[in-house]
Motif scaffolding. Structure first.
Motif, PDB file in Angstrom:
ATOM      1  N   ARG A   1       0.847  -1.195   0.000  1.00 52.71           N
ATOM      2  CA  ARG A   1       0.000   0.000   0.000  1.00 52.71           C
ATOM      3  C   ARG A   1       0.877   1.238   0.000  1.00 52.71           C
ATOM      4  NH1 ARG A   1      -4.798   1.489   4.311  1.00 52.71           N
ATOM      5  NH2 ARG A   1      -5.305   3.496   3.400  1.00 52.71           N
ATOM      6  N   GLN A   2       0.477   2.217  -0.791  1.00 44.19           N
ATOM      7  CA  GLN A   2       1.240   3.450  -0.890  1.00 44.19           C
ATOM      8  C   GLN A   2       0.978   4.301   0.354  1.00 44.19           C
ATOM      9  OE1 GLN A   2       0.194   5.880  -4.261  1.00 44.19           O
ATOM     10  NE2 GLN A   2       2.334   6.232  -4.717  1.00 44.19           N
ATOM     11  N   LEU A   3       2.065   4.736   1.003  1.00 51.60           N
ATOM     12  CA  LEU A   3       1.937   5.536   2.216  1.00 51.60           C
ATOM     13  C   LEU A   3       1.718   7.005   1.878  1.00 51.60           C
ATOM     14  CD1 LEU A   3       4.882   4.160   4.384  1.00 51.60           C
ATOM     15  CD2 LEU A   3       2.491   3.514   4.474  1.00 51.60           C
ATOM     16  N   LYS A   4       0.921   7.652   2.693  1.00 51.65           N
ATOM     17  CA  LYS A   4       0.747   9.101   2.593  1.00 51.65           C
ATOM     18  C   LYS A   4       1.340   9.684   3.869  1.00 51.65           C
ATOM     19  CE  LYS A   4      -2.659  12.725   2.153  1.00 51.65           C
ATOM     20  NZ  LYS A   4      -4.090  13.044   2.135  1.00 51.65           N
ATOM     21  N   VAL A   5       2.501  10.332   3.760  1.00 49.12           N
ATOM     22  CA  VAL A   5       3.226  10.834   4.922  1.00 49.12           C
ATOM     23  C   VAL A   5       3.082  12.351   4.981  1.00 49.12           C
ATOM     24  CG1 VAL A   5       5.465  10.961   6.075  1.00 49.12           C
ATOM     25  CG2 VAL A   5       4.887   8.958   4.705  1.00 49.12           C
ATOM     26  N   THR A   6       2.622  12.856   6.119  1.00 42.18           N
ATOM     27  CA  THR A   6       2.517  14.297   6.346  1.00 42.18           C
ATOM     28  C   THR A   6       3.076  14.613   7.722  1.00 42.18           C
ATOM     29  OG1 THR A   6       0.289  14.039   7.220  1.00 42.18           O
ATOM     30  CG2 THR A   6       0.456  14.604   4.901  1.00 42.18           C
ATOM     31  N   ALA A   7       3.553  15.853   7.887  1.00 38.55           N
ATOM     32  CA  ALA A   7       4.055  16.290   9.189  1.00 38.55           C
ATOM     33  C   ALA A   7       2.869  16.588  10.087  1.00 38.55           C
ATOM     34  CB  ALA A   7       4.921  17.533   9.036  1.00 38.55           C
ATOM     35  N   LYS A   8       3.055  16.385  11.386  1.00 37.72           N
ATOM     36  CA  LYS A   8       1.986  16.642  12.338  1.00 37.72           C
ATOM     37  C   LYS A   8       1.744  18.141  12.414  1.00 37.72           C
ATOM     38  CE  LYS A   8       0.680  16.086  17.157  1.00 37.72           C
ATOM     39  NZ  LYS A   8       0.577  17.482  17.541  1.00 37.72           N
ATOM     40  N   ARG A   9       0.471  18.499  12.399  1.00 38.08           N
ATOM     41  CA  ARG A   9       0.085  19.897  12.527  1.00 38.08           C
ATOM     42  C   ARG A   9       0.203  20.294  13.990  1.00 38.08           C
ATOM     43  NH1 ARG A   9      -4.675  22.264  13.942  1.00 38.08           N
ATOM     44  NH2 ARG A   9      -5.700  20.267  14.095  1.00 38.08           N
ATOM     45  N   THR A  10       0.784  21.458  14.255  1.00 40.03           N
ATOM     46  CA  THR A  10       0.889  21.932  15.628  1.00 40.03           C
ATOM     47  C   THR A  10      -0.150  23.006  15.867  1.00 40.03           C
ATOM     48  OG1 THR A  10       2.576  23.520  14.977  1.00 40.03           O
ATOM     49  CG2 THR A  10       3.347  21.411  15.836  1.00 40.03           C
ATOM     50  N   ASN A  11      -0.795  22.926  16.995  1.00 42.36           N
ATOM     51  CA  ASN A  11      -1.805  23.910  17.359  1.00 42.36           C
ATOM     52  C   ASN A  11      -1.137  25.142  17.936  1.00 42.36           C
ATOM     53  OD1 ASN A  11      -3.888  22.207  16.627  1.00 42.36           O
ATOM     54  ND2 ASN A  11      -3.951  21.256  18.647  1.00 42.36           N
ATOM     55  N   ILE A  12      -1.626  26.319  17.549  1.00 47.33           N
ATOM     56  CA  ILE A  12      -1.114  27.572  18.074  1.00 47.33           C
ATOM     57  C   ILE A  12      -2.067  28.019  19.183  1.00 47.33           C
ATOM     58  CG2 ILE A  12      -0.536  29.960  17.537  1.00 47.33           C
ATOM     59  CD1 ILE A  12      -0.168  29.004  14.608  1.00 47.33           C
ATOM     60  N   PRO A  13      -1.565  28.221  20.403  1.00 46.40           N
ATOM     61  CA  PRO A  13      -2.458  28.611  21.500  1.00 46.40           C
ATOM     62  C   PRO A  13      -3.167  29.928  21.186  1.00 46.40           C
ATOM     63  CG  PRO A  13      -0.289  28.023  22.327  1.00 46.40           C
ATOM     64  CD  PRO A  13      -0.201  28.055  20.835  1.00 46.40           C
ATOM     65  N   GLY A  14      -4.443  29.987  21.514  1.00 46.70           N
ATOM     66  CA  GLY A  14      -5.211  31.199  21.310  1.00 46.70           C
ATOM     67  C   GLY A  14      -5.753  31.378  19.912  1.00 46.70           C
ATOM     68  N   MET A  15      -5.516  30.428  19.031  1.00 47.25           N
ATOM     69  CA  MET A  15      -5.969  30.547  17.647  1.00 47.25           C
ATOM     70  C   MET A  15      -7.057  29.524  17.362  1.00 47.25           C
ATOM     71  SD  MET A  15      -4.354  33.040  16.340  1.00 47.25           S
ATOM     72  CE  MET A  15      -4.639  32.865  14.606  1.00 47.25           C
ATOM     73  N   LYS A  16      -8.040  29.472  18.247  1.00 50.77           N
ATOM     74  CA  LYS A  16      -9.134  28.528  18.063  1.00 50.77           C
ATOM     75  C   LYS A  16     -10.003  28.991  16.904  1.00 50.77           C
ATOM     76  CE  LYS A  16     -12.962  26.314  20.343  1.00 50.77           C
ATOM     77  NZ  LYS A  16     -13.834  26.243  21.483  1.00 50.77           N
ATOM     78  N   GLN A  17     -10.341  28.059  16.056  1.00 55.19           N
ATOM     79  CA  GLN A  17     -11.183  28.365  14.910  1.00 55.19           C
ATOM     80  C   GLN A  17     -12.613  28.550  15.388  1.00 55.19           C
ATOM     81  OE1 GLN A  17     -11.064  25.292  12.008  1.00 55.19           O
ATOM     82  NE2 GLN A  17     -10.546  26.681  10.376  1.00 55.19           N
ATOM     83  N   TYR A  18     -13.243  29.641  14.968  1.00 58.84           N
ATOM     84  CA  TYR A  18     -14.621  29.901  15.382  1.00 58.84           C
ATOM     85  C   TYR A  18     -15.544  29.017  14.570  1.00 58.84           C
ATOM     86  CZ  TYR A  18     -19.108  32.113  16.007  1.00 58.84           C
ATOM     87  OH  TYR A  18     -20.428  32.332  16.276  1.00 58.84           O
ATOM     88  N   ARG A  19     -16.367  28.253  15.268  1.00 61.44           N
ATOM     89  CA  ARG A  19     -17.352  27.403  14.607  1.00 61.44           C
ATOM     90  C   ARG A  19     -18.715  27.744  15.186  1.00 61.44           C
ATOM     91  NH1 ARG A  19     -15.190  21.451  15.115  1.00 61.44           N
ATOM     92  NH2 ARG A  19     -16.867  21.021  13.661  1.00 61.44           N
TER      93      ARG A  19
END
Length: 110
Positions: free
Chosen positions: A63-81
């Motif tokens: 199976r072909q791997l899909k490799v991505t770097a882990k996303r880091t959360n920036i404190p105080g930058m919560k997405q408004y939903r």
């Protein structure tokens, strides 16, 4: 990273050993213990992440791997939903008597 459902952490570690020292391999599972098809590989060295990204689209267990770097959360930058409105809830207004209220009493005959 997406991996084959039959991969073991040891096999994933061997695949990424050329990038650097692998600290931990975590294969995510559902509540029944079945693998979800993706894994996290944690390296000791920060430079190893760039080397691991070069293994994107490499093959493991056919199976072909899909490799991505882990996303880091920036404190105080919560997405408004915004909250979704419930179609069964009506806005509340002032108290109104029920529509079946009889203004002249009940059943009196004069």
């Amino acid at each position: 990273m997406q991996v084959d459902y039959s991969c073991t952490p040891e096999e994933v570690q061997q695949h990424f050993q050329t990038c650097g020292t692998v600290n931990r391999v975590t294969i995510r599972t559902d509540k029944y213990g079945q693998p979800k098809g993706y894994a996290y590989v944690e390296f000791v060295e920060a430079e190893a992440v760039q080397e691991a990204l070069l293994l994107n689209e490499s093959e493991l267990h056919g199976r072909q791997l899909k490799v991505t770097a882990k996303r880091t959360n920036i404190p105080g930058m919560k997405q408004y939903r915004p909250r979704r409105s419930n179609p069964f809830m009506r806005p509340r207004g002032p108290f109104m008597a029920p529509y079946f209220f009889a203004p002249y009493g009940y059943g009196y005959v004069l």
